[in-house]
Design an enzyme around this catalytic site. Structure first.
Site, mmCIF file in Angstrom:
data_model
loop_
_atom_site.group_PDB
_atom_site.id
_atom_site.type_symbol
_atom_site.label_atom_id
_atom_site.label_comp_id
_atom_site.label_asym_id
_atom_site.label_seq_id
_atom_site.Cartn_x
_atom_site.Cartn_y
_atom_site.Cartn_z
ATOM 1 N N ASP A 139 1.121 5.995 -1.432
ATOM 2 C CA ASP A 139 1.216 7.161 -0.549
ATOM 3 C C ASP A 139 1.833 8.406 -1.192
ATOM 4 O O ASP A 139 1.314 9.520 -0.998
ATOM 5 C CB ASP A 139 1.993 6.802 0.718
ATOM 6 C CG ASP A 139 1.254 5.789 1.579
ATOM 7 O OD1 ASP A 139 0.127 5.406 1.197
ATOM 8 O OD2 ASP A 139 1.792 5.382 2.617
ATOM 9 N N HIS A 156 0.820 -1.208 0.000
ATOM 10 C CA HIS A 156 0.000 0.000 0.000
ATOM 11 C C HIS A 156 0.857 1.262 0.000
ATOM 12 O O HIS A 156 0.499 2.273 -0.592
ATOM 13 C CB HIS A 156 -0.918 0.017 1.227
ATOM 14 C CG HIS A 156 -1.771 1.253 1.319
ATOM 15 N ND1 HIS A 156 -1.333 2.423 1.914
ATOM 16 C CD2 HIS A 156 -3.008 1.515 0.853
ATOM 17 C CE1 HIS A 156 -2.279 3.342 1.824
ATOM 18 N NE2 HIS A 156 -3.297 2.828 1.182
ATOM 19 N N CYS A 157 2.008 1.215 0.643
ATOM 20 C CA CYS A 157 2.731 2.452 0.947
ATOM 21 C C CYS A 157 3.427 3.082 -0.253
ATOM 22 O O CYS A 157 3.102 4.185 -0.666
ATOM 23 C CB CYS A 157 3.732 2.199 2.061
ATOM 24 S SG CYS A 157 2.971 1.836 3.662
ATOM 25 N N ILE A 158 4.407 2.404 -0.826
ATOM 26 C CA ILE A 158 5.263 3.056 -1.817
ATOM 27 C C ILE A 158 4.534 3.367 -3.124
ATOM 28 O O ILE A 158 4.679 4.465 -3.665
ATOM 29 C CB ILE A 158 6.539 2.226 -2.059
ATOM 30 C CG1 ILE A 158 7.328 2.100 -0.749
ATOM 31 C CG2 ILE A 158 7.415 2.892 -3.116
ATOM 32 C CD1 ILE A 158 8.562 1.266 -0.862
#
Length: 417
Positions: A264, A259-261
């Site tokens: 975000d 989900h993050c890189i």
């Protein structure tokens, strides 16, 4: 001070928080609208890689109550929002789950209660979106209701760092909110880092992942250029890493996942464009480079097969590891899907091996699963190492010889990205 906690969202962020709260003796409700997930949790089955079924059973025994009934939260005094914030079609964060969570809390919040947002989003969300919704209760944020932001920093599958021993950033709308949130997180984390406000805490989260996003993109572009120059980038990274200051190693790969890189940094880029009418060029270029890596892997696979005297069309190609990260089952935003799509478009006969994924598909088409890596080393025309799970021993990988495209730089016999 005692807490009666409600965690909204019981996924990879919410459930670890619940575990630490239960260990700290805080009675905790876990609210979720996914009835299948709730049923599995009540039966003691965990969907979160970092929490075993035995740990979940202990949590249920010691004060954890999974629920889909908002009325069960009526007596809570602390609410932590841990819901997903995926991308919308225009690249901004989809705040629908955050908004619905805040609306549910607003119907039962009382003076003195604390609300914390953990879901990743753009700077200003806590005060500009969540705050006004909470004030529909008739209570004023900062006077009656305490409000803070504390970014999640969960790293799924990390055996060294967990919620407990990862410093927790906390920023409130005022000193009272920050103090109360700090008191809560001091119970479940070893260290709390106080930010000067919610926006600074929100930006800190995006900064962490944008830093990684941009540096991974640098390595991915260098990987392509180094290949054309006949330079072993992995060897160069090894040498550069010996410098005791001024260098932190990042590595190329088949793309970025989780989900993050991949997600975000887009919140920040979208926010800057919408607020300042200005591009965030570093992030947008990094996104372009990282998003292009699956296609590059497909081209390198085509080159490998050409060298072996075979076309891609009809060749039996094995994808080794289809999760976004090693040693876990999480497939969110895994670049393996885009690699598969590109190869299927070229007519490849695709197969996959992954001990953590029982069934897998690409573009709606099921991909056959291979169980025996040693047998596949003989049967397959080539293999692509996408995720280096612990089960892939050096001997197993070495058996593929020159038929292996290694996107993780772990072999000496295969062709490295």
């Amino acid at each position: 001070m005692s807490f009666k906690l409600a965690v909204i969202g019981t996924g990879y962020v919410g459930l670890p928080l619940i575990r630490e709260a239960i260990r700290a003796g805080i009675p905790t409700f876990g609210f979720d609208i996914d009835l299948d997930r709730l049923g599995e949790m009540r039966a003691g089955r965990s969907r979160v890689d970092d929490i075993s079924d035995d740990e979940l059973a202990t949590m249920l025994t010691n004060g954890f109550t999974p629920t889909a009934e908002p009325s069960d939260l009526d007596e809570c005094d602390t609410y932590v929002i841990c819901v997903p914030t995926p991308l919308t079609e225009d690249g901004g964060p989809d705040l629908s789950a955050v908004i619905s969570s805040a609306e549910m809390i607003a119907k039962r919040v009382r003076p003195g209660d604390l609300v914390v947002l953990e879901s990743t989003t753009y700077p200003g969300t806590t005060e500009e979106v969540v705050g006004p919704i909470l004030e529909t209760s008739g209570h004023v944020v900062g006077r009656d209701i305490l409000l803070a932001f504390s970014p999640e920093r969960i790293d799924p599958g990390n055996p060294r760092f967990s919620l407990r021993n990862t410093p927790k950033v906390v920023g409130g709308v005022d000193e009272r909110s920050t103090a109360r949130a700090t008191e809560l997180y001091s119970r479940v984390c070893d260290e709390v880092v106080i930010a000067s406000g919610t926006r600074e805490a929100e930006l800190a989260k995006l900064l962490e992942n944008t830093y990684r996003h941009v540096n991974i993109a640098l390595m991915n572009e260098l990987a392509q250029l180094a290949h054309e120059l006949d330079i072993d980038l992995w060897e160069s990274i090894r040498c550069a890493s010996t410098k005791p200051f001024g260098f932190h190693a990042f590595y190329p790969g088949p793309g970025v996942g989780g989900h993050c890189i991949p997600i975000d940094p887009n919140y920040l880029s979208h926010h800057i464009r919408s607020r300042l009418r200005h591009p965030f060029r570093f992030v947008e270029l990094a996104q372009e480079i990282n998003a292009g890596m699956p296609a590059y892997v497909a081209r390198r696979t085509q080159d490998l097969l050409n060298d072996l005297g075979r076309p891609v069309r009809g060749s039996r190609i094995l994808l080794l590891g289809v999760t976004y990260k090693e040693n876990i089952a999480d497939q969110r935003e895994s670049p393996a899907r885009d690699v598969a799509t590109a190869l299927l478009h070229l007519g490849a006969d695709l197969h996959y091996w992954d001990p953590y994924v029982a069934q897998w598909q690409s573009g709606g088409s099921p991909i056959p699963r291979v169980m025996d890596v040693a047998e596949a080393a003989v049967d397959m025309d080539c293999a692509i190492l996408l995720q280096n799970h612990r089960e892939l021993t050096p001997d197993r990988l070495a058996a593929f010889g020159q038929k292996l495209l290694d996107t993780r730089g772990v072999t000496v016999t295969g062709r490295r990205l």
